[in-house]
Design a protein around this motif. Structure first.
Motif, PDB file in Angstrom:
ATOM      1  N   CYS A   1      20.483  -5.236  -4.761  1.00 49.85           N
ATOM      2  CA  CYS A   1      19.486  -5.297  -3.705  1.00 49.85           C
ATOM      3  C   CYS A   1      19.735  -6.566  -2.886  1.00 49.85           C
ATOM      4  O   CYS A   1      20.214  -7.576  -3.429  1.00 49.85           O
ATOM      5  CB  CYS A   1      18.099  -5.343  -4.341  1.00 49.85           C
TER       6      CYS A   1
ATOM      7  N   SER B   1      21.768 -10.351   6.382  1.00 51.74           N
ATOM      8  CA  SER B   1      21.892  -9.077   7.100  1.00 51.74           C
ATOM      9  C   SER B   1      23.112  -9.067   8.007  1.00 51.74           C
ATOM     10  O   SER B   1      23.822  -8.055   8.102  1.00 51.74           O
ATOM     11  CB  SER B   1      20.644  -8.808   7.929  1.00 51.74           C
TER      12      SER B   1
ATOM     13  N   LYS C   1      26.232  -6.533   7.573  1.00 48.90           N
ATOM     14  CA  LYS C   1      26.624  -5.654   8.676  1.00 48.90           C
ATOM     15  C   LYS C   1      28.125  -5.749   8.919  1.00 48.90           C
ATOM     16  O   LYS C   1      28.797  -4.734   9.107  1.00 48.90           O
ATOM     17  CB  LYS C   1      25.852  -5.995   9.944  1.00 48.90           C
TER      18      LYS C   1
ATOM     19  N   TRP D   1      13.824  -2.596   1.244  1.00 46.75           N
ATOM     20  CA  TRP D   1      15.060  -3.295   0.904  1.00 46.75           C
ATOM     21  C   TRP D   1      16.274  -2.396   1.049  1.00 46.75           C
ATOM     22  O   TRP D   1      16.212  -1.191   0.835  1.00 46.75           O
ATOM     23  CB  TRP D   1      14.996  -3.822  -0.535  1.00 46.75           C
ATOM     24  N   ASN D   2      17.372  -3.045   1.383  1.00 44.92           N
ATOM     25  CA  ASN D   2      18.670  -2.374   1.380  1.00 44.92           C
ATOM     26  C   ASN D   2      19.377  -2.695   0.073  1.00 44.92           C
ATOM     27  O   ASN D   2      19.294  -3.811  -0.434  1.00 44.92           O
ATOM     28  CB  ASN D   2      19.531  -2.850   2.552  1.00 44.92           C
ATOM     29  N   HIS D   3      20.052  -1.703  -0.443  1.00 47.54           N
ATOM     30  CA  HIS D   3      20.864  -1.870  -1.647  1.00 47.54           C
ATOM     31  C   HIS D   3      22.323  -1.695  -1.238  1.00 47.54           C
ATOM     32  O   HIS D   3      22.664  -0.757  -0.519  1.00 47.54           O
ATOM     33  CB  HIS D   3      20.475  -0.841  -2.710  1.00 47.54           C
ATOM     34  N   TYR D   4      23.154  -2.599  -1.714  1.00 51.03           N
ATOM     35  CA  TYR D   4      24.548  -2.635  -1.297  1.00 51.03           C
ATOM     36  C   TYR D   4      25.477  -2.402  -2.483  1.00 51.03           C
ATOM     37  O   TYR D   4      25.193  -2.832  -3.603  1.00 51.03           O
ATOM     38  CB  TYR D   4      24.870  -3.992  -0.670  1.00 51.03           C
TER      39      TYR D   4
ATOM     40  N   SER E   1      29.829  -3.915   6.057  1.00 49.83           N
ATOM     41  CA  SER E   1      29.647  -2.458   6.109  1.00 49.83           C
ATOM     42  C   SER E   1      30.377  -1.862   7.318  1.00 49.83           C
ATOM     43  O   SER E   1      30.942  -0.773   7.219  1.00 49.83           O
ATOM     44  CB  SER E   1      28.169  -2.076   6.099  1.00 49.83           C
TER      45      SER E   1
ATOM     46  N   VAL F   1      25.678   0.951   2.222  1.00 48.29           N
ATOM     47  CA  VAL F   1      24.268   0.548   2.242  1.00 48.29           C
ATOM     48  C   VAL F   1      23.403   1.752   1.891  1.00 48.29           C
ATOM     49  O   VAL F   1      23.621   2.851   2.385  1.00 48.29           O
ATOM     50  CB  VAL F   1      23.863   0.040   3.645  1.00 48.29           C
ATOM     51  N   ARG F   2      22.418   1.499   1.019  1.00 46.48           N
ATOM     52  CA  ARG F   2      21.434   2.516   0.665  1.00 46.48           C
ATOM     53  C   ARG F   2      20.061   1.890   0.840  1.00 46.48           C
ATOM     54  O   ARG F   2      19.758   0.850   0.266  1.00 46.48           O
ATOM     55  CB  ARG F   2      21.653   2.961  -0.785  1.00 46.48           C
ATOM     56  N   LYS F   3      19.247   2.508   1.680  1.00 45.70           N
ATOM     57  CA  LYS F   3      17.907   1.965   1.948  1.00 45.70           C
ATOM     58  C   LYS F   3      16.903   2.535   0.949  1.00 45.70           C
ATOM     59  O   LYS F   3      16.908   3.721   0.657  1.00 45.70           O
ATOM     60  CB  LYS F   3      17.480   2.326   3.369  1.00 45.70           C
TER      61      LYS F   3
END
Length: 109
Positions: free
Chosen positions: A33, A49, A53, A69-72, A56, A63-65
């Motif tokens: 996260c 962020s 970016k 929160w975004n999970h990477y 990614s 990236v998974r939202k």
């Protein structure tokens, strides 16, 4: 294997920042996260962020939202492609870019 210099140059540019290299190392342990990644750094969430970016956009990180929160996680397929590119770049092969082997400056490692 044809080497794609332009695409890989963008990836190397993304990796030319020490914070982004550290993020890759952190993500090598598995999905994280953004809040967990931030614990390793002394910068703000907007700075994180930005780094995420860049990583990614070049295809190294997915990236998974989830909620706020975004999970990477690492895109293992693209990471493996980058590793193969680097190995082919520094290794003398029969497909060496040099046309005249007698003038080739490629070195075996």
């Amino acid at each position: 294997m044809e080497l794609n210099y332009d695409d890989n140059a963008k990836i190397f540019k993304a990796l030319s920042d020490s914070s982004r290299l550290k993020i890759i190392d952190i993500l090598s342990c598995g999905e994280k996260c953004a809040c967990d990644i931030l614990e390793f750094f002394d910068f703000t969430q907007p700075t994180l962020s930005h780094h995420m970016k860049v990583l990614s956009d070049c295809g190294l990180v997915e990236v998974r939202k989830e909620g706020l929160w975004n999970h990477y996680s690492l895109n293992i397929n693209n990471c493996n492609k980058l590793t193969l590119f680097m190995m082919n770049l520094i290794t003398e092969t029969k497909d060496c870019i040099c046309k005249d082997k007698s003038k080739c400056t490629c070195k075996s490692i």
